[in-house]
Design a protein around this motif. Structure first.
Motif, PDB file in Angstrom:
ATOM      1  N   ALA A  42       0.681  -1.165   0.059  1.00 19.20           N
ATOM      2  CA  ALA A  42       0.005   0.248   0.110  1.00 19.20           C
ATOM      3  C   ALA A  42       0.940   1.265  -0.038  1.00 19.20           C
ATOM      4  O   ALA A  42       1.929   1.348   0.734  1.00 19.20           O
ATOM      5  CB  ALA A  42      -0.949  -0.061   1.101  1.00 19.20           C
ATOM      6  N   ARG A  43       0.488   2.223  -0.961  1.00 14.00           N
ATOM      7  CA  ARG A  43       1.343   3.373  -0.835  1.00 14.00           C
ATOM      8  C   ARG A  43       0.170   4.421  -1.010  1.00 14.00           C
ATOM      9  O   ARG A  43      -0.545   4.559  -2.119  1.00 14.00           O
ATOM     10  CB  ARG A  43       2.156   3.556  -2.144  1.00 14.00           C
ATOM     11  CG  ARG A  43       3.265   2.656  -2.119  1.00 14.00           C
ATOM     12  CD  ARG A  43       4.455   3.195  -2.486  1.00 14.00           C
ATOM     13  NE  ARG A  43       5.585   2.168  -2.962  1.00 14.00           N
ATOM     14  CZ  ARG A  43       6.182   1.552  -1.658  1.00 14.00           C
ATOM     15  NH1 ARG A  43       6.172   1.749  -0.731  1.00 14.00           N
ATOM     16  NH2 ARG A  43       7.338   0.597  -2.150  1.00 14.00           N
ATOM     17  N   GLY A  44      -0.182   5.146   0.249  1.00 12.71           N
ATOM     18  CA  GLY A  44      -1.412   5.810   0.234  1.00 12.71           C
ATOM     19  C   GLY A  44      -2.667   4.917  -0.079  1.00 12.71           C
ATOM     20  O   GLY A  44      -2.744   3.955   0.522  1.00 12.71           O
ATOM     21  N   ARG A  45      -3.331   5.304  -1.086  1.00 13.70           N
ATOM     22  CA  ARG A  45      -4.603   4.340  -1.318  1.00 13.70           C
ATOM     23  C   ARG A  45      -4.463   3.657  -2.397  1.00 13.70           C
ATOM     24  O   ARG A  45      -5.160   2.933  -2.904  1.00 13.70           O
ATOM     25  CB  ARG A  45      -5.956   5.294  -1.273  1.00 13.70           C
ATOM     26  CG  ARG A  45      -6.296   5.926  -0.232  1.00 13.70           C
ATOM     27  CD  ARG A  45      -7.419   6.811  -0.383  1.00 13.70           C
ATOM     28  NE  ARG A  45      -8.574   6.105  -0.968  1.00 13.70           N
ATOM     29  CZ  ARG A  45      -9.476   5.522  -0.167  1.00 13.70           C
ATOM     30  NH1 ARG A  45      -9.415   5.410   1.204  1.00 13.70           N
ATOM     31  NH2 ARG A  45     -10.533   5.119  -0.803  1.00 13.70           N
ATOM     32  N   ASN A  46      -3.088   3.559  -3.127  1.00 22.03           N
ATOM     33  CA  ASN A  46      -2.755   2.653  -4.271  1.00 22.03           C
ATOM     34  C   ASN A  46      -2.456   1.290  -3.680  1.00 22.03           C
ATOM     35  O   ASN A  46      -1.479   1.110  -2.821  1.00 22.03           O
ATOM     36  CB  ASN A  46      -1.639   3.182  -4.864  1.00 22.03           C
ATOM     37  CG  ASN A  46      -1.887   4.731  -5.684  1.00 22.03           C
ATOM     38  OD1 ASN A  46      -2.955   4.771  -6.053  1.00 22.03           O
ATOM     39  ND2 ASN A  46      -0.980   5.642  -5.311  1.00 22.03           N
ATOM     40  N   MET A  47      -3.092   0.543  -3.816  1.00 23.14           N
ATOM     41  CA  MET A  47      -3.040  -0.899  -3.523  1.00 23.14           C
ATOM     42  C   MET A  47      -2.514  -1.957  -4.453  1.00 23.14           C
ATOM     43  O   MET A  47      -2.955  -1.769  -5.788  1.00 23.14           O
ATOM     44  CB  MET A  47      -4.326  -1.581  -2.856  1.00 23.14           C
ATOM     45  CG  MET A  47      -4.713  -0.866  -1.940  1.00 23.14           C
ATOM     46  SD  MET A  47      -3.816  -0.441  -0.412  1.00 23.14           S
ATOM     47  CE  MET A  47      -4.129  -2.299   0.075  1.00 23.14           C
ATOM     48  N   SER A  48      -1.454  -2.822  -4.316  1.00 24.02           N
ATOM     49  CA  SER A  48      -1.210  -3.979  -5.166  1.00 24.02           C
ATOM     50  C   SER A  48      -1.326  -5.155  -4.373  1.00 24.02           C
ATOM     51  O   SER A  48      -0.736  -5.250  -3.316  1.00 24.02           O
ATOM     52  CB  SER A  48      -0.228  -3.688  -6.019  1.00 24.02           C
ATOM     53  OG  SER A  48       1.086  -3.729  -5.088  1.00 24.02           O
ATOM     54  N   VAL A  49      -1.518  -6.348  -5.044  1.00 23.93           N
ATOM     55  CA  VAL A  49      -1.367  -7.632  -4.460  1.00 23.93           C
ATOM     56  C   VAL A  49      -0.575  -8.656  -5.328  1.00 23.93           C
ATOM     57  O   VAL A  49      -0.732  -8.764  -6.706  1.00 23.93           O
ATOM     58  CB  VAL A  49      -2.632  -8.383  -4.161  1.00 23.93           C
ATOM     59  CG1 VAL A  49      -2.514  -9.755  -3.774  1.00 23.93           C
ATOM     60  CG2 VAL A  49      -3.705  -7.367  -3.293  1.00 23.93           C
ATOM     61  N   ASN A  50       0.483  -8.959  -4.742  1.00 21.32           N
ATOM     62  CA  ASN A  50       1.691  -9.855  -5.626  1.00 21.32           C
ATOM     63  C   ASN A  50       2.137  -9.032  -6.870  1.00 21.32           C
ATOM     64  O   ASN A  50       2.217  -9.524  -8.050  1.00 21.32           O
ATOM     65  CB  ASN A  50       1.169 -11.051  -5.923  1.00 21.32           C
ATOM     66  CG  ASN A  50       1.115 -12.007  -4.798  1.00 21.32           C
ATOM     67  OD1 ASN A  50       1.905 -11.757  -3.768  1.00 21.32           O
ATOM     68  ND2 ASN A  50       0.040 -12.890  -4.602  1.00 21.32           N
ATOM     69  N   GLY A  51       2.133  -7.364  -6.929  1.00 25.06           N
ATOM     70  CA  GLY A  51       2.607  -6.872  -8.069  1.00 25.06           C
ATOM     71  C   GLY A  51       1.367  -6.316  -8.740  1.00 25.06           C
ATOM     72  O   GLY A  51       1.418  -5.527  -9.899  1.00 25.06           O
ATOM     73  N   ALA A  52       0.059  -6.985  -8.605  1.00 21.57           N
ATOM     74  CA  ALA A  52      -1.044  -6.557  -9.604  1.00 21.57           C
ATOM     75  C   ALA A  52      -1.557  -5.374  -8.810  1.00 21.57           C
ATOM     76  O   ALA A  52      -1.927  -5.544  -7.653  1.00 21.57           O
ATOM     77  CB  ALA A  52      -1.787  -7.849  -9.692  1.00 21.57           C
ATOM     78  N   THR A  53      -2.122  -4.234  -9.842  1.00 19.26           N
ATOM     79  CA  THR A  53      -2.606  -3.182  -9.087  1.00 19.26           C
ATOM     80  C   THR A  53      -4.171  -3.499  -8.977  1.00 19.26           C
ATOM     81  O   THR A  53      -4.584  -4.289  -9.698  1.00 19.26           O
ATOM     82  CB  THR A  53      -2.472  -1.897 -10.152  1.00 19.26           C
ATOM     83  OG1 THR A  53      -1.082  -1.754 -10.144  1.00 19.26           O
ATOM     84  CG2 THR A  53      -3.141  -0.863  -9.530  1.00 19.26           C
ATOM     85  N   VAL A  54      -4.794  -3.124  -7.609  1.00 17.44           N
ATOM     86  CA  VAL A  54      -5.907  -3.332  -7.221  1.00 17.44           C
ATOM     87  C   VAL A  54      -6.387  -1.638  -7.552  1.00 17.44           C
ATOM     88  O   VAL A  54      -6.230  -0.875  -6.733  1.00 17.44           O
ATOM     89  CB  VAL A  54      -6.248  -3.571  -5.738  1.00 17.44           C
ATOM     90  CG1 VAL A  54      -7.822  -3.773  -5.537  1.00 17.44           C
ATOM     91  CG2 VAL A  54      -5.679  -4.965  -5.566  1.00 17.44           C
ATOM     92  N   PRO A  55      -7.510  -1.525  -8.598  1.00 14.88           N
ATOM     93  CA  PRO A  55      -8.044  -0.146  -8.919  1.00 14.88           C
ATOM     94  C   PRO A  55      -8.618   0.339  -7.636  1.00 14.88           C
ATOM     95  O   PRO A  55      -9.494  -0.388  -7.048  1.00 14.88           O
ATOM     96  CB  PRO A  55      -9.161  -0.556 -10.094  1.00 14.88           C
ATOM     97  CG  PRO A  55      -8.429  -1.647 -10.722  1.00 14.88           C
ATOM     98  CD  PRO A  55      -7.983  -2.520  -9.513  1.00 14.88           C
ATOM     99  N   GLU A  56      -8.501   1.256  -7.081  1.00 11.84           N
ATOM    100  CA  GLU A  56      -9.409   2.027  -6.241  1.00 11.84           C
ATOM    101  C   GLU A  56     -10.712   1.949  -6.344  1.00 11.84           C
ATOM    102  O   GLU A  56     -11.329   2.311  -7.629  1.00 11.84           O
ATOM    103  CB  GLU A  56      -8.925   3.636  -5.965  1.00 11.84           C
ATOM    104  CG  GLU A  56      -9.774   4.125  -4.852  1.00 11.84           C
ATOM    105  CD  GLU A  56      -9.045   5.597  -4.593  1.00 11.84           C
ATOM    106  OE1 GLU A  56      -9.756   6.115  -3.535  1.00 11.84           O
ATOM    107  OE2 GLU A  56      -7.952   5.908  -4.869  1.00 11.84           O
ATOM    108  N   GLY A  57     -11.492   1.614  -5.360  1.00  9.64           N
ATOM    109  CA  GLY A  57     -12.727   1.472  -5.297  1.00  9.64           C
ATOM    110  C   GLY A  57     -13.282   0.056  -5.679  1.00  9.64           C
ATOM    111  O   GLY A  57     -14.563  -0.569  -5.669  1.00  9.64           O
TER     112      GLY A  57
END
Length: 101
Positions: A3-18
């Motif tokens: 997590a970098r602020g509200r930017n999330m990733s799981v195993n390198g894959a970005t999870v779009p906000e919301g």
């Protein structure tokens, strides 16, 4: 999970906000202005992406945790237990003892 602020990733894959995410026992949800990450292990971390973080642990883990969030046993005397097993006298030295290189 990164997590970098509200930017999330799981195993390198970005999870779009919301957008909810569920894969291999890891879920990411967006309750209100917060983001929550939960695992099938019984741990949930919620953050506002700025400075507030809440960690919730299932009752089944009573007495079975260790680390920066403590031993989860109701005994405040061991809340600052460091990796070597000794107890730090100050919060700063406790937190620093769990830093990763």
């Amino acid at each position: 999970v990164t997590a970098r602020g509200r930017n999330m990733s799981v195993n390198g894959a970005t999870v779009p906000e919301g957008q909810p995410y569920l894969h291999s026992g890891i879920s990411v949800t967006w309750p209100g202005d917060w983001v929550a990450v939960a695992s099938g292990l019984g741990v949930r971390v919620t953050t506002d992406g700025r400075q507030a973080v809440t960690v919730t642990v299932d009752a089944e883990l009573w007495g079975g945790t260790r680390g920066l969030c403590g031993t989860y046993n109701g005994d405040p005397a061991d809340d600052f237990q460091r990796p070597g097993g000794d107890v730090a006298a100050f919060a700063a030295s406790f937190g620093n003892s769990w830093k990763m290189p």
